[in-house]
Design an enzyme around this catalytic site. Sequence first.
Site, PDB file in Angstrom:
ATOM      1  N   LYS A  72      14.043  -5.080   2.949  1.00  0.00           N
ATOM      2  CA  LYS A  72      14.204  -4.040   3.712  1.00  0.00           C
ATOM      3  C   LYS A  72      13.294  -3.076   3.739  1.00  0.00           C
ATOM      4  CE  LYS A  72      19.092  -3.647   1.702  1.00  0.00           C
ATOM      5  NZ  LYS A  72      19.939  -2.769   0.758  1.00  0.00           N
ATOM      6  N   GLU A 189       5.254  -6.657   6.990  1.00  0.00           N
ATOM      7  CA  GLU A 189       5.605  -6.519   5.661  1.00  0.00           C
ATOM      8  C   GLU A 189       5.001  -5.404   4.934  1.00  0.00           C
ATOM      9  OE1 GLU A 189       7.252  -7.456   2.870  1.00  0.00           O
ATOM     10  OE2 GLU A 189       6.733  -9.419   2.477  1.00  0.00           O
ATOM     11  N   ILE A 191       4.762  -4.684   1.666  1.00  0.00           N
ATOM     12  CA  ILE A 191       3.902  -4.708   0.308  1.00  0.00           C
ATOM     13  C   ILE A 191       3.578  -6.112  -0.121  1.00  0.00           C
ATOM     14  CG2 ILE A 191       5.931  -4.503  -1.469  1.00  0.00           C
ATOM     15  CD1 ILE A 191       3.847  -2.656  -2.722  1.00  0.00           C
ATOM     16  N   ASP A 193       1.697  -8.561  -2.830  1.00  0.00           N
ATOM     17  CA  ASP A 193       1.042  -8.530  -4.093  1.00  0.00           C
ATOM     18  C   ASP A 193       0.487 -10.051  -4.343  1.00  0.00           C
ATOM     19  OD1 ASP A 193       3.590  -9.466  -5.170  1.00  0.00           O
ATOM     20  OD2 ASP A 193       4.163  -7.565  -5.984  1.00  0.00           O
ATOM     21  N   THR A 194       1.069 -10.842  -4.879  1.00  0.00           N
ATOM     22  CA  THR A 194       0.571 -12.106  -5.428  1.00  0.00           C
ATOM     23  C   THR A 194       0.431 -12.884  -4.109  1.00  0.00           C
ATOM     24  OG1 THR A 194       2.793 -13.407  -5.526  1.00  0.00           O
ATOM     25  CG2 THR A 194       1.797 -12.270  -7.751  1.00  0.00           C
ATOM     26  N   LYS A 196       2.206 -15.013  -2.812  1.00  0.00           N
ATOM     27  CA  LYS A 196       2.892 -16.077  -2.869  1.00  0.00           C
ATOM     28  C   LYS A 196       4.289 -16.208  -1.959  1.00  0.00           C
ATOM     29  CE  LYS A 196       5.582 -18.499  -6.297  1.00  0.00           C
ATOM     30  NZ  LYS A 196       5.906 -18.542  -7.500  1.00  0.00           N
ATOM     31  N   LYS A 221      -1.456  -4.730  -3.121  1.00  0.00           N
ATOM     32  CA  LYS A 221      -1.350  -4.311  -4.492  1.00  0.00           C
ATOM     33  C   LYS A 221      -2.422  -5.257  -5.194  1.00  0.00           C
ATOM     34  CE  LYS A 221       2.625  -2.870  -6.309  1.00  0.00           C
ATOM     35  NZ  LYS A 221       3.361  -2.939  -7.402  1.00  0.00           N
ATOM     36  N   PHE A 243       3.781   0.761  -9.496  1.00  0.00           N
ATOM     37  CA  PHE A 243       4.611   0.618  -8.872  1.00  0.00           C
ATOM     38  C   PHE A 243       4.992   1.925  -7.880  1.00  0.00           C
ATOM     39  CE2 PHE A 243       9.229   0.354  -7.836  1.00  0.00           C
ATOM     40  CZ  PHE A 243       9.662  -0.907  -7.626  1.00  0.00           C
ATOM     41  N   ASP A 250      11.708   0.686  -2.234  1.00  0.00           N
ATOM     42  CA  ASP A 250      12.785   1.399  -3.440  1.00  0.00           C
ATOM     43  C   ASP A 250      12.614   1.089  -4.790  1.00  0.00           C
ATOM     44  OD1 ASP A 250      13.209  -1.564  -3.001  1.00  0.00           O
ATOM     45  OD2 ASP A 250      15.219  -0.884  -3.844  1.00  0.00           O
TER      46      ASP A 250
HETATM   47  N1  HPA Z   1       7.454  -0.750  -5.173  1.00  0.00           N
HETATM   48  C1  HPA Z   1       8.645  -1.083  -4.366  1.00  0.00           C
HETATM   49  N2  HPA Z   1       8.760  -2.599  -4.310  1.00  0.00           N
HETATM   50  C2  HPA Z   1       7.781  -3.483  -4.628  1.00  0.00           C
HETATM   51  C3  HPA Z   1       6.690  -2.877  -5.183  1.00  0.00           C
HETATM   52  C4  HPA Z   1       6.406  -1.740  -5.472  1.00  0.00           C
HETATM   53  O1  HPA Z   1       5.499  -1.099  -6.198  1.00  0.00           O
HETATM   54  N3  HPA Z   1       6.157  -4.189  -5.654  1.00  0.00           N
HETATM   55  C5  HPA Z   1       6.760  -5.380  -5.182  1.00  0.00           C
HETATM   56  N4  HPA Z   1       7.751  -4.855  -4.795  1.00  0.00           N
HETATM   57 MG    MG Z   2      12.767  -3.554  -3.786  1.00  0.00          MG
END
Ligand code: HPA
Ligand code: MG
Length: 274
Positions: A72, A189, A191, A193-194, A196, A221, A243, A250
């Site tokens: 979402k 997308e 965010i 991070d890894t 994957k 991130k 975060f 969210d």
């Molecule tokens: N915030 C919200 N959702 C997330 C985050 C974040 O920092 N990292 C991965 N999913």
């Molecule tokens: Mg979430």
Amino acid sequence: MADDQRKETGVVIKDGWSGYNLELFNYPEHYRGDLECVYIPHGVVMNRIECLARDILEDIGHEDMMVLCVLKGGYKFCSDLVESIKAQSRSANRRLTTRVEFIRLKSYLYQPDCELKTQLPQRTSAASVGVHWVIVTVRACVLTGYRNTSANIFLFYIPSQNDQSTEDLQIIGPDDLSVLKGKNVLIVEAIVDTGKTMRALLQHVDTFQPKMVRVAGLLVKRVPQGNPSELPDYVGFVIPNRFVVGYALDYNEYFRDLNHICVISETGKQKYKV
Ligand code: HPA
Ligand code: MG
């Protein structure tokens, strides 16, 4: 900075960045006390999105575009990005069509004793029968041998209480993404991070034989497991490992209605924890 570098790196926010004082900004009253700071103001997000839209148009702007929005968290980014792409395309008198499809990714633990169904009701898609119909990765499916031979996709019914995180990525959404065949696909997308999840999604999208696939990530991130050589093609901001919430991101479904990207406070975490 060279053009390519500009596109790949995005705006880098350093580890020491402590954000802006909340009281200097306008934000919903119901989140008073729940936030630590404004990390990226909404206006900055919007301006950066205009730049990403410009870069995307430069690269694939003469051709039709299939946009795959990762829900979402990606809904606001996707909506603003597509609007900006369309606006810039119009003012340049270019012909460009955009079509948006939605996909949702979840990590669930595969449990061999969970209820399994191998056939969807006639003429319904995975999305339309509810969020518990999922397309799961091959690794989990090999355990069962249940398979939809035509699409090489495996369908499982997973009860809602089954929410433990695992290695297996589940893709919830249209079971048939054959509309991507031969198209330029832009995955959007919020965010990364890894990386994957994105790798798995790219593999999934590739099975539908698109002409070209690009990824736009608003936030990347810096996490220890991340691979800096695997950045999305279009990056909004590279942020420290904190975060963040807001702009559709969210914390337990709260804060999506906040426009700025903010850091949640300890009070906020306690208040909205499940
Ligand atoms: N915030 C919200 N959702 C997330 C985050 C974040 O920092 N990292 C991965 N999913
Ligand atoms: Mg979430």
